[in-house]
Scaffold this active site. Structure first.
Site, mmCIF file in Angstrom:
data_model
loop_
_atom_site.group_PDB
_atom_site.id
_atom_site.type_symbol
_atom_site.label_atom_id
_atom_site.label_comp_id
_atom_site.label_asym_id
_atom_site.label_seq_id
_atom_site.Cartn_x
_atom_site.Cartn_y
_atom_site.Cartn_z
ATOM 1 N N ASN A 34 -10.869 2.450 17.506
ATOM 2 C CA ASN A 34 -11.507 1.619 16.675
ATOM 3 C C ASN A 34 -12.271 0.496 16.388
ATOM 4 N N THR B 115 -1.000 14.508 4.356
ATOM 5 C CA THR B 115 -2.113 13.156 5.440
ATOM 6 C C THR B 115 -2.167 13.815 6.874
ATOM 7 N N ASP B 116 -3.125 13.436 7.463
ATOM 8 C CA ASP B 116 -2.479 14.215 8.739
ATOM 9 C C ASP B 116 -1.580 13.346 9.632
ATOM 10 N N GLU B 117 -0.814 11.958 9.124
ATOM 11 C CA GLU B 117 -0.210 11.087 9.854
ATOM 12 C C GLU B 117 1.127 12.057 9.736
ATOM 13 N N SER C 219 7.399 9.096 4.659
ATOM 14 C CA SER C 219 7.574 9.983 2.819
ATOM 15 C C SER C 219 6.333 10.694 3.109
ATOM 16 N N LYS C 220 5.758 10.680 3.498
ATOM 17 C CA LYS C 220 4.480 11.408 3.148
ATOM 18 C C LYS C 220 5.217 13.187 3.513
ATOM 19 N N ARG D 218 0.465 -2.808 16.186
ATOM 20 C CA ARG D 218 1.137 -2.670 14.606
ATOM 21 C C ARG D 218 2.560 -2.062 15.588
ATOM 22 N N PRO D 219 3.669 -2.226 15.359
ATOM 23 C CA PRO D 219 5.108 -1.646 15.028
ATOM 24 C C PRO D 219 4.563 0.352 15.256
ATOM 25 N N GLY D 220 5.407 0.949 16.419
ATOM 26 C CA GLY D 220 4.938 2.055 16.184
ATOM 27 C C GLY D 220 3.371 2.950 16.121
ATOM 28 N N ASN E 234 -8.381 10.024 8.227
ATOM 29 C CA ASN E 234 -8.757 9.129 7.594
ATOM 30 C C ASN E 234 -9.723 8.777 6.797
ATOM 31 N N SER F 287 0.015 3.836 0.149
ATOM 32 C CA SER F 287 -0.895 4.469 1.284
ATOM 33 C C SER F 287 -1.162 3.501 1.999
ATOM 34 N N ILE G 71 -9.229 7.205 -3.452
ATOM 35 C CA ILE G 71 -9.400 8.698 -3.218
ATOM 36 C C ILE G 71 -9.675 9.202 -4.801
HETATM 37 P P1 NAD Z 1 -4.527 3.933 -2.769
HETATM 38 O O1 NAD Z 1 -3.068 2.893 -2.120
HETATM 39 O O2 NAD Z 1 -5.824 2.800 -2.986
HETATM 40 O O3 NAD Z 1 -4.728 4.279 -4.708
HETATM 41 C C1 NAD Z 1 -2.764 4.752 -4.085
HETATM 42 C C2 NAD Z 1 -2.884 4.836 -5.830
HETATM 43 O O4 NAD Z 1 -1.896 5.422 -6.962
HETATM 44 C C3 NAD Z 1 -3.128 3.433 -7.095
HETATM 45 O O5 NAD Z 1 -4.317 4.026 -7.786
HETATM 46 C C4 NAD Z 1 -2.239 3.458 -6.838
HETATM 47 O O6 NAD Z 1 -2.212 2.201 -8.545
HETATM 48 C C5 NAD Z 1 -0.957 4.420 -7.359
HETATM 49 N N1 NAD Z 1 0.194 4.426 -7.635
HETATM 50 C C6 NAD Z 1 1.170 4.223 -6.743
HETATM 51 N N2 NAD Z 1 1.569 3.978 -6.945
HETATM 52 C C7 NAD Z 1 1.804 4.631 -8.039
HETATM 53 C C8 NAD Z 1 3.003 5.052 -9.061
HETATM 54 N N3 NAD Z 1 4.336 5.295 -9.063
HETATM 55 N N4 NAD Z 1 2.990 5.740 -10.094
HETATM 56 C C9 NAD Z 1 1.732 6.245 -10.576
HETATM 57 N N5 NAD Z 1 0.021 5.877 -9.768
HETATM 58 C C10 NAD Z 1 0.716 4.851 -8.783
HETATM 59 O O7 NAD Z 1 -5.060 5.395 -1.730
HETATM 60 P P2 NAD Z 1 -5.441 5.685 -1.616
HETATM 61 O O8 NAD Z 1 -5.662 5.720 0.029
HETATM 62 O O9 NAD Z 1 -6.640 7.145 -2.057
HETATM 63 O O10 NAD Z 1 -4.979 7.277 -1.123
HETATM 64 C C11 NAD Z 1 -4.107 8.820 -1.942
HETATM 65 C C12 NAD Z 1 -3.647 9.553 -1.154
HETATM 66 O O11 NAD Z 1 -4.310 10.169 -0.064
HETATM 67 C C13 NAD Z 1 -2.187 8.815 -0.806
HETATM 68 O O12 NAD Z 1 -1.267 10.299 -1.567
HETATM 69 C C14 NAD Z 1 -2.295 9.097 0.411
HETATM 70 O O13 NAD Z 1 -1.095 8.883 1.021
HETATM 71 C C15 NAD Z 1 -3.413 9.936 0.818
HETATM 72 N N6 NAD Z 1 -4.280 10.273 1.705
HETATM 73 C C16 NAD Z 1 -5.002 9.145 2.070
HETATM 74 C C17 NAD Z 1 -5.978 8.812 3.165
HETATM 75 C C18 NAD Z 1 -6.821 7.941 3.693
HETATM 76 O O14 NAD Z 1 -7.770 7.767 4.425
HETATM 77 N N7 NAD Z 1 -6.978 6.253 2.903
HETATM 78 C C19 NAD Z 1 -5.998 9.772 3.952
HETATM 79 C C20 NAD Z 1 -5.653 11.028 3.997
HETATM 80 C C21 NAD Z 1 -4.550 11.339 2.685
HETATM 81 O O1 DAU Z 2 -4.679 9.290 9.010
HETATM 82 C C1 DAU Z 2 -4.462 9.564 7.549
HETATM 83 C C2 DAU Z 2 -4.076 7.843 6.796
HETATM 84 O O2 DAU Z 2 -5.283 6.829 7.065
HETATM 85 C C3 DAU Z 2 -4.402 7.714 5.402
HETATM 86 O O3 DAU Z 2 -2.852 8.623 5.416
HETATM 87 C C4 DAU Z 2 -3.613 6.158 5.526
HETATM 88 O O4 DAU Z 2 -3.407 6.567 3.932
HETATM 89 C C5 DAU Z 2 -5.034 5.175 5.445
HETATM 90 O O5 DAU Z 2 -4.282 4.137 5.528
HETATM 91 C C6 DAU Z 2 -5.458 5.517 6.640
HETATM 92 O O6 DAU Z 2 -4.217 5.009 8.063
HETATM 93 P P1 DAU Z 2 -4.360 4.403 9.101
HETATM 94 O O7 DAU Z 2 -3.040 3.746 9.870
HETATM 95 O O8 DAU Z 2 -5.363 5.218 10.424
HETATM 96 O O9 DAU Z 2 -5.416 3.477 8.143
HETATM 97 P P2 DAU Z 2 -5.880 1.925 8.613
HETATM 98 O O10 DAU Z 2 -6.843 1.962 7.880
HETATM 99 O O11 DAU Z 2 -5.038 0.670 8.069
HETATM 100 O O12 DAU Z 2 -5.682 1.700 10.129
HETATM 101 C C7 DAU Z 2 -7.198 2.433 10.753
HETATM 102 C C8 DAU Z 2 -6.570 2.394 12.272
HETATM 103 O O13 DAU Z 2 -6.993 0.821 12.415
HETATM 104 C C9 DAU Z 2 -5.306 2.034 12.710
HETATM 105 O O14 DAU Z 2 -5.416 2.616 14.313
HETATM 106 C C10 DAU Z 2 -5.032 0.489 12.950
HETATM 107 C C11 DAU Z 2 -6.346 -0.022 12.955
HETATM 108 N N1 DAU Z 2 -6.970 -1.331 12.433
HETATM 109 C C12 DAU Z 2 -6.391 -1.324 11.028
HETATM 110 C C13 DAU Z 2 -6.376 -3.188 10.312
HETATM 111 C C14 DAU Z 2 -6.104 -2.576 8.542
HETATM 112 C C15 DAU Z 2 -7.275 -2.869 13.146
HETATM 113 O O15 DAU Z 2 -6.979 -2.165 14.412
HETATM 114 N N2 DAU Z 2 -7.440 -3.386 12.388
HETATM 115 C C16 DAU Z 2 -7.145 -3.539 10.595
HETATM 116 O O16 DAU Z 2 -6.744 -5.204 9.990
#
Ligand code: NAD
Ligand code: DAU
Length: 351
Positions: A264, A140-142, A168-169, A288-290, A194, A100, A27
């Site tokens: 999914n 995050t919505d989580e 943590s979030k 996944r646990p939980g 997501n 994340s 992001i």
């Molecule tokens: P990501 O894991 O792709 O990227 C995280 C970035 O943060 C990386 O570049 C990493 O190097 C950097 N980082 C980690 N620890 C650090 C530290 N201590 N100091 C400086 N940089 C650090 O994550 P993402 O999926 O892009 O998510 C970004 C943010 O958005 C997170 O806060 C996550 O909670 C939130 N979010 C993600 C989603 C999603 O679907 N991916 C949805 C809602 C909210």
């Molecule tokens: O809802 C926002 C969140 O979405 C963000 O805060 C998180 O940073 C981001 O990682 C994401 O969390 P999820 O746990 O929802 O995303 P993930 O892609 O890990 O999994 C999406 C769904 O798919 C979840 O129900 C678990 C399932 N899954 C995931 C993986 C990696 C599978 O079934 N198989 C898999 O291998």
């Protein structure tokens, strides 16, 4: 306590310097690119630790942009954060940096507390000391926990985080709100569903499925595959962050979602179909646990107050995402050929 010294920022106002943390991740890199295009008069400083998820390749196209600076470092490093904010006269912080991935937080929660809680506290405290004009916490919505088959999370829904990641979030959100309440720090919080799109690390569902399917390998679906997530294209999330940064009301939380719920298993089937791969690649694995059953977002507040709506349909977003992964095979192949192999074995072999 001080009160907000400036009116909410609006487009085309004076040049600003924005510290974006975690700008080398999924992001973060999309957001940095979005901001440089939308606000050529702004300076963007990207502070990123370059963890396994941070990738300089994500922003290599803008490396030479004079409005962009990259600093390698940790948001937990108070003196580094302080010197960046003071020396570069940072006006606003957008905290995107985080650990994340939910599954990794189950394997090892410590770094999630360190970065997501401790790091956010450092940023908030420096922002307070330096009287920053705006602090956007990307949450995050989580944090709301899990839903049954009906209903949606509103900003007023009580927090009920279930994984170490979500806890943590939620902790970081509470700290941010406490800095607003106690010190008057102009904090705003976004809670998004997501995301999917280009540059997403192939540990998350959609890019993992794409990379596995393109290699004709099994695609692992947790549990019964009936868990529901609400999917939003990352570019729409970036537009929402921009609006909250400039127009959000200090002390407020804004939910962001795609109004686009999918089981999914249906997402996985869709990805396989679009890639012309057989459903026989699907393997149901231990849950996944939980595992949270369902997320759904009520995003009516940001729509009503800031005029935001998702603009990219799921059909278009998935098509763009698949094209990106097909055109950037070297990007994801480099990732999955390194330390990732160890991660994958550790996470999936015993399932
Ligand atoms: P990501 O894991 O792709 O990227 C995280 C970035 O943060 C990386 O570049 C990493 O190097 C950097 N980082 C980690 N620890 C650090 C530290 N201590 N100091 C400086 N940089 C650090 O994550 P993402 O999926 O892009 O998510 C970004 C943010 O958005 C997170 O806060 C996550 O909670 C939130 N979010 C993600 C989603 C999603 O679907 N991916 C949805 C809602 C909210
Ligand atoms: O809802 C926002 C969140 O979405 C963000 O805060 C998180 O940073 C981001 O990682 C994401 O969390 P999820 O746990 O929802 O995303 P993930 O892609 O890990 O999994 C999406 C769904 O798919 C979840 O129900 C678990 C399932 N899954 C995931 C993986 C990696 C599978 O079934 N198989 C898999 O291998």
């Amino acid at each position: 306590m001080y009160t907000e010294r400036v009116a909410p920022m609006t487009k085309n106002k004076r040049p600003m310097t924005i510290l974006v943390t975690g700008g080398c991740g999924f992001i973060g890199s999309n957001f940095v690119r979005f901001m440089l295009e939308a606000y050529p008069q702004y300076s963007i400083v990207n502070l990123d630790k370059l963890t396994y998820a941070g990738n300089l390749e994500n922003l290599e196209d803008i490396e030479g942009n004079p409005s962009y600076q990259f600093v390698k470092g940790d948001i937990c490093d108070r003196s580094l954060v302080g010197s960046i904010v003071r020396e570069r006269k940072v006006n606003a912080i957008v905290n995107v940096a985080a650990e994340s991935h939910v599954d990794r937080s189950i394997l090892g929660p410590d770094i999630f507390v360190e970065t997501n809680v401790g790091g956010t506290n450092v940023l908030l405290d420096v922002a307070r000391e330096c009287m920053i004009e705006r602090f956007v916490q990307i949450s995050t919505d989580e944090v709301y926990g899990s839903l049954g088959s009906t209903g949606a999370f509103a900003e007023t829904t009580p927090l009920h985080p279930n994984s170490p990641y979500a806890a943590s979030k939620a902790s970081a959100d509470l700290l941010a709100l406490a800095y607003h309440h106690t010190f008057g720090l102009p904090v705003v919080i976004t809670r998004c569903s997501n995301n999917y799109g280009p540059h997403q690390f192939p540990e998350k569902l959609i890019p993992l499925m794409i990379a596995r399917a393109l290699e004709n390998k099994e695609v692992p679906v947790y549990g019964d595959g009936q868990n529901v997530r609400d999917w939003l294209y990352v570019g729409d999330h970036c537009r929402a962050i921009d609006l909250v940064l400039h127009k959000g009301k200090a002390g407020n939380v804004y939910n962001i979602g795609g109004n686009n719920e999918w089981k999914n298993i249906d997402i996985v089937r869709l990805v396989l179909k679009k890639l012309d791969k057989p459903e026989s690649l699907i393997t149901f694995v231990k849950d996944r646990p939980g595992h949270d059953r369902r997320y759904a977002i009520d995003a009516s507040k940001i729509s009503r107050e800031l005029g935001w709506q998702p603009s990219i349909s799921f059909d278009d977003g998935i098509a763009q995402t698949l094209s990106w992964y097909l055109a950037h095979e070297s990007w994801w192949r480099r990732i999955i050929s390194g330390e990732y192999q160890h991660y994958y074995r550790n996470m999936y072999e015993e399932r």
